[in-house]
Motif scaffolding. Structure first.
Motif, PDB file in Angstrom:
ATOM      1  N   UNK A   1       0.901  -1.145   0.042  1.00 62.00           N
ATOM      2  CA  UNK A   1      -0.099   0.058   0.018  1.00 62.00           C
ATOM      3  C   UNK A   1       0.710   1.122   0.075  1.00 62.00           C
ATOM      4  N   UNK A   2       0.696   2.126  -1.003  1.00 59.66           N
ATOM      5  CA  UNK A   2       1.329   3.284  -0.979  1.00 59.66           C
ATOM      6  C   UNK A   2       0.261   4.395  -0.581  1.00 59.66           C
ATOM      7  N   UNK A   3       0.327   5.033   0.567  1.00 57.62           N
ATOM      8  CA  UNK A   3      -0.686   6.016   1.067  1.00 57.62           C
ATOM      9  C   UNK A   3      -0.603   7.370   0.323  1.00 57.62           C
ATOM     10  N   UNK A   4      -1.760   8.030  -0.126  1.00 60.85           N
ATOM     11  CA  UNK A   4      -1.679   9.211  -0.925  1.00 60.85           C
ATOM     12  C   UNK A   4      -1.170  10.389   0.005  1.00 60.85           C
ATOM     13  N   UNK A   5      -1.325  10.347   1.342  1.00 62.35           N
ATOM     14  CA  UNK A   5      -0.784  11.455   2.043  1.00 62.35           C
ATOM     15  C   UNK A   5       0.718  11.536   2.268  1.00 62.35           C
ATOM     16  N   UNK A   6       1.506  10.527   1.518  1.00 61.92           N
ATOM     17  CA  UNK A   6       2.906  10.419   1.403  1.00 61.92           C
ATOM     18  C   UNK A   6       3.365  11.498   0.215  1.00 61.92           C
ATOM     19  N   UNK A   7       2.236  12.003  -0.673  1.00 59.31           N
ATOM     20  CA  UNK A   7       2.925  12.647  -1.816  1.00 59.31           C
ATOM     21  C   UNK A   7       2.605  14.079  -1.534  1.00 59.31           C
ATOM     22  N   UNK A   8       3.478  14.894  -2.219  1.00 59.62           N
ATOM     23  CA  UNK A   8       3.483  16.136  -2.347  1.00 59.62           C
ATOM     24  C   UNK A   8       2.638  16.907  -3.251  1.00 59.62           C
ATOM     25  N   UNK A   9       1.013  16.699  -2.964  1.00 57.92           N
ATOM     26  CA  UNK A   9       0.004  17.396  -3.627  1.00 57.92           C
ATOM     27  C   UNK A   9       0.251  18.720  -3.879  1.00 57.92           C
ATOM     28  N   UNK A  10       0.028  19.304  -4.970  1.00 61.06           N
ATOM     29  CA  UNK A  10      -0.291  20.843  -5.029  1.00 61.06           C
ATOM     30  C   UNK A  10      -1.837  21.131  -4.722  1.00 61.06           C
ATOM     31  N   UNK A  11      -1.804  21.755  -3.416  1.00 64.06           N
ATOM     32  CA  UNK A  11      -3.292  22.233  -2.924  1.00 64.06           C
ATOM     33  C   UNK A  11      -3.610  23.418  -3.500  1.00 64.06           C
ATOM     34  N   UNK A  12      -5.095  23.874  -3.880  1.00 63.85           N
ATOM     35  CA  UNK A  12      -5.485  25.085  -4.190  1.00 63.85           C
ATOM     36  C   UNK A  12      -5.141  26.041  -3.047  1.00 63.85           C
TER      37      UNK A  12
ATOM     38  N   UNK B   1     -15.063  32.495 -15.839  1.00 66.21           N
ATOM     39  CA  UNK B   1     -14.033  32.670 -14.913  1.00 66.21           C
ATOM     40  C   UNK B   1     -14.481  32.284 -13.511  1.00 66.21           C
ATOM     41  N   UNK B   2     -15.597  31.571 -13.525  1.00 60.79           N
ATOM     42  CA  UNK B   2     -16.304  30.962 -12.166  1.00 60.79           C
ATOM     43  C   UNK B   2     -15.681  29.799 -11.875  1.00 60.79           C
ATOM     44  N   UNK B   3     -15.381  28.851 -12.588  1.00 63.28           N
ATOM     45  CA  UNK B   3     -14.801  27.659 -12.109  1.00 63.28           C
ATOM     46  C   UNK B   3     -15.711  26.563 -11.691  1.00 63.28           C
ATOM     47  N   UNK B   4     -17.081  27.013 -11.713  1.00 64.15           N
ATOM     48  CA  UNK B   4     -18.179  26.093 -11.378  1.00 64.15           C
ATOM     49  C   UNK B   4     -18.209  25.621  -9.958  1.00 64.15           C
ATOM     50  N   UNK B   5     -19.185  24.428  -9.920  1.00 62.27           N
ATOM     51  CA  UNK B   5     -19.168  23.852  -8.507  1.00 62.27           C
ATOM     52  C   UNK B   5     -17.974  23.513  -7.888  1.00 62.27           C
ATOM     53  N   UNK B   6     -16.935  23.025  -8.298  1.00 62.81           N
ATOM     54  CA  UNK B   6     -15.930  22.521  -7.687  1.00 62.81           C
ATOM     55  C   UNK B   6     -15.041  23.853  -7.107  1.00 62.81           C
ATOM     56  N   UNK B   7     -14.991  24.926  -7.940  1.00 59.26           N
ATOM     57  CA  UNK B   7     -14.556  26.042  -7.461  1.00 59.26           C
ATOM     58  C   UNK B   7     -15.089  26.735  -6.234  1.00 59.26           C
ATOM     59  N   UNK B   8     -16.415  26.604  -6.433  1.00 56.28           N
ATOM     60  CA  UNK B   8     -17.330  27.038  -5.032  1.00 56.28           C
ATOM     61  C   UNK B   8     -17.178  26.376  -3.891  1.00 56.28           C
ATOM     62  N   UNK B   9     -17.060  24.894  -4.155  1.00 51.69           N
ATOM     63  CA  UNK B   9     -16.655  24.129  -3.014  1.00 51.69           C
ATOM     64  C   UNK B   9     -15.372  24.340  -2.375  1.00 51.69           C
ATOM     65  N   UNK B  10     -14.355  24.619  -3.563  1.00 50.17           N
ATOM     66  CA  UNK B  10     -13.114  24.398  -2.690  1.00 50.17           C
ATOM     67  C   UNK B  10     -12.815  25.778  -2.112  1.00 50.17           C
TER      68      UNK B  10
END
Length: 105
Positions: free
Chosen positions: A54-65, A80-89
């Motif tokens: 198992x290679x856990x996701x938390x070990x990766x250096x993801x770029x966060x918004x 320019x709105x980004x939609x629902x995903x942008x609103x949630x983020x």
């Protein structure tokens, strides 16, 4: 406990270097920081799956918004709105990762 070091040992450092095309210094840096570059995710996931590691996701250096903002790609998109995903983020909601193990029918 250094999970990155343990996982690299389980997968075999020589094999990881060969698959990723990196030198020992890159693995040393990953072990020292206990983080893998996000670009290594697919290769390590596949190596792990093949060896039942198992290679856990938390070990990766993801770029966060950026906190409370929309990223530049979303700003440049039509509307320019980004939609629902942008609103949630922007609201601080945690969005689920897509299931990258699913296969197309």
């Amino acid at each position: 406990m250094n999970e990155a070091k343990t996982i690299l040992h389980q997968l075999g450092e020589q094999q990881v270097m060969a698959v990723l095309g990196v030198k020992a210094g890159a693995l040393f840096a990953a072990k020292h920081s206990n983080r893998f570059p996000a670009a290594w995710y697919l290769a390590l996931r596949d190596l792990g799956a093949a060896q039942n590691v198992v290679v856990p996701l938390h070990l990766f250096s993801w770029k966060l918004p950026r906190s409370g903002g929309v990223d530049r790609a979303q700003e440049a998109a039509p509307g320019g709105g980004g939609g629902a995903a942008a609103s949630a983020a922007a609201s601080g909601a945690v969005l689920p990762l897509a299931d990258d193990t699913a296969t197309a029918a």
